[in-house]
Design an enzyme around this catalytic site. Structure first.
Site, PDB file in Angstrom:
ATOM      1  N   ASP A  62      32.367  47.799  30.505  1.00 33.87           N
ATOM      2  CA  ASP A  62      32.617  47.392  31.891  1.00 33.87           C
ATOM      3  C   ASP A  62      31.977  46.025  32.151  1.00 33.87           C
ATOM      4  O   ASP A  62      30.755  45.887  32.135  1.00 33.87           O
ATOM      5  CB  ASP A  62      32.028  48.453  32.835  1.00 33.87           C
ATOM      6  CG  ASP A  62      32.359  48.159  34.288  1.00 33.87           C
ATOM      7  OD1 ASP A  62      32.772  47.025  34.614  1.00 33.87           O
ATOM      8  OD2 ASP A  62      32.186  49.084  35.105  1.00 33.87           O
ATOM      9  N   TYR A 152      40.237  40.439  47.753  1.00 34.16           N
ATOM     10  CA  TYR A 152      40.842  39.917  46.513  1.00 34.16           C
ATOM     11  C   TYR A 152      41.039  38.409  46.643  1.00 34.16           C
ATOM     12  O   TYR A 152      40.575  37.628  45.806  1.00 34.16           O
ATOM     13  CB  TYR A 152      42.179  40.616  46.245  1.00 34.16           C
ATOM     14  CG  TYR A 152      42.886  40.137  44.988  1.00 34.16           C
ATOM     15  CD1 TYR A 152      42.571  40.682  43.743  1.00 34.16           C
ATOM     16  CD2 TYR A 152      43.857  39.133  45.042  1.00 34.16           C
ATOM     17  CE1 TYR A 152      43.207  40.232  42.583  1.00 34.16           C
ATOM     18  CE2 TYR A 152      44.496  38.687  43.890  1.00 34.16           C
ATOM     19  CZ  TYR A 152      44.177  39.246  42.668  1.00 34.16           C
ATOM     20  OH  TYR A 152      44.807  38.798  41.524  1.00 34.16           O
TER      21      TYR A 152
END
Ligand SMILES: NC(=O)c1ccc[n+]([C@@H]2O[C@H](COP(=O)([O-])OP(=O)(O)OC[C@H]3O[C@@H](n4cnc5c(N)ncnc54)[C@H](O)[C@@H]3O)[C@@H](O)[C@H]2O)c1
Length: 257
Positions: A62, A152
């Site tokens: 990750d 985003y």
């Protein structure tokens, strides 16, 4: 060419890895370190890279975990140095700002901004040694608000500036830092939107080149920025959107000549 590609298991990252391998076929092949969340899907891409005559190594983890970023840079020895990094991993975690959770905000900024910064910093010595290149996959959402892309779009805008900041700070070290901003591109990230009736045709009609982008369109721009053909380009953003972001005035309903 010795390269790290993040988000390499699918979509644009996979296309970048295959483009690098394909371009180096006539020479002695590239050495590519592929990373993504899951080992099994990485291995499939690694085999495709090997089939093109390049060397592929995989490391799953990750990227929002700083310890994993350190582990990734500690693995540069597997490819014997580093000429370029494609910092491409991303996630479409869209939510309107009014209802956006703190966790969603943080995830966007961790993956799209903090990760490229930490990864570039961890790779700085290796890239300085090779006079290498660092390329971030940003987005046209970073320059154009994209409802409901609240965090985003904001995080991609930050990524665009991060790249320019690194370009200026690390230019004297011989490191080039650039971004590629995809427009609407068909990948596993966006696939479900395009299977809805009419969406593909509606979106294509908005794009001057009249087609949705493919992952390979983005990969070509990334490969160019990695190459010596781009040796005097740093702090730049290549927009790969079929002209979409140039169309504001084209949709003015009252326009008469
Ligand atoms: N597809 C589009 O229309 C589009 C448009 C503009 C920008 N982009 C950007 O392009 C990049 C690639 O997107 P894509 O369309 O190929 O998406 P994708 O979902 O197909 O691929 C993204 C990859 O990133 C990986 N990833 C996500 N979170 C991760 C994490 N925490 N650690 C490690 N890996 C992680 C995923 O597992 C996935 O394999 C992203 O940065 C995205 O924001 C895509």
């Amino acid at each position: 060419m010795k390269v790290i590609v993040t988000g390499a298991a699918q979509g644009i990252g996979k296309a970048i890895a295959l483009k690098i391998a394909s371009d180096s076929k006539v020479q002695q092949g590239a050495k590519i370190l592929l990373t993504d969340l899951h080992q099994d899907s990485l291995e499939t891409v690694a085999n495709e890279v090997r089939a093109l005559g390049s060397e592929a190594h995989t490391l799953a983890g990750d990227l929002t975990d700083p310890n994993f970023i350190q582990a990734l840079s500690d693995s540069i020895h597997l490819i014997g140095g580093l000429d370029a990094v494609a910092s491409n991993a991303g996630l479409a975690l869209h939510s309107p700002l009014l209802t956006l959770s703190l966790e969603q905000w943080q995830k966007n900024f961790d993956l799209h901004v903090r990760t490229p910064w930490l990864l570039a910093r961890a790779c700085h010595a290796a890239l300085k040694a090779s006079h290498g290149a660092f390329i971030i996959t940003a987005s046209v959402s970073g320059t154009h608000p994209t409802p409901p892309g609240g965090a985003y779009s904001s995080s991609k805008a930050a990524a665009l500036m991060l790249a320019k900041q690194m370009a200026v700070e690390w230019g004297p070290d011989g490191i080039r830092v650039n971004t590629v901003s995809p427009g609407m591109t068909l990948t596993p990230m966006t696939h479900s939107a395009y299977t809805q009736p009419g969406v593909m045709a509606q979106r294509e009609s908005r794009i001057p080149l009249r087609r949705i982008g493919q992952a390979e369109d983005i990969a070509k721009a990334v490969a160019f920025l990695m190459s010596q053909e781009a040796s005097y380009i740093t702090g730049a953003d290549i927009v790969v959107d079929g002209g979409l972001t140039q169309t504001l005035m084209a949709y003015n309903p009252g326009w008469k000549t």
